[in-house]
Design a protein around this motif. Structure first.
Motif, PDB file in Angstrom:
ATOM      1  N   GLN A 121       0.572  -1.177   0.036  1.00  0.00           N
ATOM      2  CA  GLN A 121      -0.194   0.078  -0.124  1.00  0.00           C
ATOM      3  C   GLN A 121       0.772   1.379  -0.030  1.00  0.00           C
ATOM      4  O   GLN A 121       0.237   2.391   0.133  1.00  0.00           O
ATOM      5  N   GLY A 122       2.267   1.233  -0.394  1.00  0.00           N
ATOM      6  CA  GLY A 122       3.003   2.400  -0.384  1.00  0.00           C
ATOM      7  C   GLY A 122       3.134   3.112   0.771  1.00  0.00           C
ATOM      8  O   GLY A 122       3.196   2.185   1.668  1.00  0.00           O
ATOM      9  N   ASP A 123       3.205   4.308   0.822  1.00  0.00           N
ATOM     10  CA  ASP A 123       3.559   4.909   2.026  1.00  0.00           C
ATOM     11  C   ASP A 123       2.599   4.682   3.210  1.00  0.00           C
ATOM     12  O   ASP A 123       2.704   5.093   4.358  1.00  0.00           O
ATOM     13  N   GLN A 124       1.181   4.454   2.799  1.00  0.00           N
ATOM     14  CA  GLN A 124       0.256   4.373   3.686  1.00  0.00           C
ATOM     15  C   GLN A 124       0.212   2.744   4.305  1.00  0.00           C
ATOM     16  O   GLN A 124      -0.673   2.451   5.392  1.00  0.00           O
ATOM     17  N   ASP A 125       1.128   1.958   3.997  1.00  0.00           N
ATOM     18  CA  ASP A 125       1.078   0.391   4.376  1.00  0.00           C
ATOM     19  C   ASP A 125       1.841   0.513   5.959  1.00  0.00           C
ATOM     20  O   ASP A 125       3.079   0.703   5.949  1.00  0.00           O
ATOM     21  N   VAL A 126       0.700   0.061   6.961  1.00  0.00           N
ATOM     22  CA  VAL A 126       1.259   0.035   8.264  1.00  0.00           C
ATOM     23  C   VAL A 126       1.788  -1.324   8.564  1.00  0.00           C
ATOM     24  O   VAL A 126       2.560  -1.391   9.548  1.00  0.00           O
ATOM     25  N   ASP A 150       9.336  -4.911  -0.304  1.00  0.00           N
ATOM     26  CA  ASP A 150       8.885  -5.142  -1.770  1.00  0.00           C
ATOM     27  C   ASP A 150       9.755  -4.201  -2.579  1.00  0.00           C
ATOM     28  O   ASP A 150      10.600  -3.498  -2.124  1.00  0.00           O
ATOM     29  N   LEU A 151       9.384  -4.120  -3.854  1.00  0.00           N
ATOM     30  CA  LEU A 151      10.090  -3.532  -4.988  1.00  0.00           C
ATOM     31  C   LEU A 151       9.201  -2.332  -5.602  1.00  0.00           C
ATOM     32  O   LEU A 151       7.853  -2.849  -5.640  1.00  0.00           O
ATOM     33  N   MET A 152       9.500  -1.424  -5.747  1.00  0.00           N
ATOM     34  CA  MET A 152       8.724  -0.441  -6.607  1.00  0.00           C
ATOM     35  C   MET A 152       8.478  -1.040  -8.005  1.00  0.00           C
ATOM     36  O   MET A 152       9.204  -1.794  -8.580  1.00  0.00           O
TER      37      MET A 152
END
Length: 254
Positions: free
Chosen positions: A136-141, A175-177
């Motif tokens: 979830q990108g920057d929002q991934d807790v 993960d990777l981008m």
């Protein structure tokens, strides 16, 4: 390239490549399946519960191998295989008797341990699918992007750090981008359990070893046990740079 499958020796489960939607052969899967495989072993930071996996899609019709059942394999949760003995086998991997532990063979008395190990797994082990997790990108807790993540081989007690084997601009937690050109933690596990001709992580590789992926702070501690662990990040870099050309995952990532 050969047909293949991921096998969990402890849970007696198998991920059949065709069930994942990535293809039947190694050459069809290596560009993306190692990334998806990462989530089998990754433990959410702080021991948080992982979300339930999404439903699996039905496997595609298989005209070539009629003996294989056409099933809808259920997805497993994130981290479900963390700490289990795992390996990747193809149709040339030898007999089950020569490659599977005795306790697994004895659990299936009607199976033929002299048969090909891949077919033995197809016919006797429970078929499951990959977690299907999307970062979830920057929002991934669960898997924060700012954490350093490590692959750990729990059998041989080595680890490799994400901040040393993946370029900063390519990292997204463990993960990777999406546009990353390099290789990551999932590729390293894939290579070591049998998906690459790389012996840099040990003389015999890690097929049948136990793996997990965790935030560095979750596993690093000052006690004597941690001091016994070896930081093999440099060996991991070498491993990912020196795949045999016939099994090189990097050439297929586009």
């Amino acid at each position: 390239m050969a047909e293949f499958a991921l096998i969990n020796l402890d849970k007696r489960e198998v991920v059949v490549s065709s069930d994942t939607g990535f293809g039947y052969k190694m050459i069809e899967c290596v560009g993306v399946m190692p990334l998806a495989t990462l989530w089998l072993f990754t433990v959410p930071v702080g021991g948080q519960p992982a979300p339930p996996p999404p439903p699996s899609r039905p496997s595609s019709p298989d005209e070539e191998w009629e003996r294989r059942p056409r099933v809808k394999s259920p997805r497993v949760p994130v981290g479900y295989w963390a700490g289990d003995r795992v390996l990747l086998v193809d149709e040339y991997w030898g007999s089950a008797a020569g490659n599977f532990p005795p306790e697994l063979i004895s659990a299936f008395p009607n199976g033929d341990p002299s048969a090909n190990a891949l077919w033995y797994a197809f016919e006797n082990l429970k078929r499951v699918n990959l977690p299907g997790y999307e970062h979830q990108g920057d929002q991934d807790v669960l898997f924060p992007v700012h954490k350093v993540w490590v692959v750990r081989n729990l059998t041989k007690k080595w680890y490799a750090r994400s901040d040393r084997i993946v370029e900063p601009g390519d990292r997204r937690g463990p993960d990777l981008m999406d546009d990353a050109e390099g290789l990551g933690l999932g590729d390293l596990i894939w290579a070591d359990i049998g998906g690459g001709r790389c012996a840099r992580m040990g003389e015999e590789g890690g097929a049948g070893d136990r793996f997990d992926v965790q935030a560095l702070e979750s596993v690093q501690n000052p006690d004597e046990e941690w001091k016994e662990w070896k930081d093999w990040s440099e060996q991991a870099i070498d491993c990912l740079q020196t795949f045999d050309v016939d099994w090189d995952v990097s050439q297929f990532r586009r």
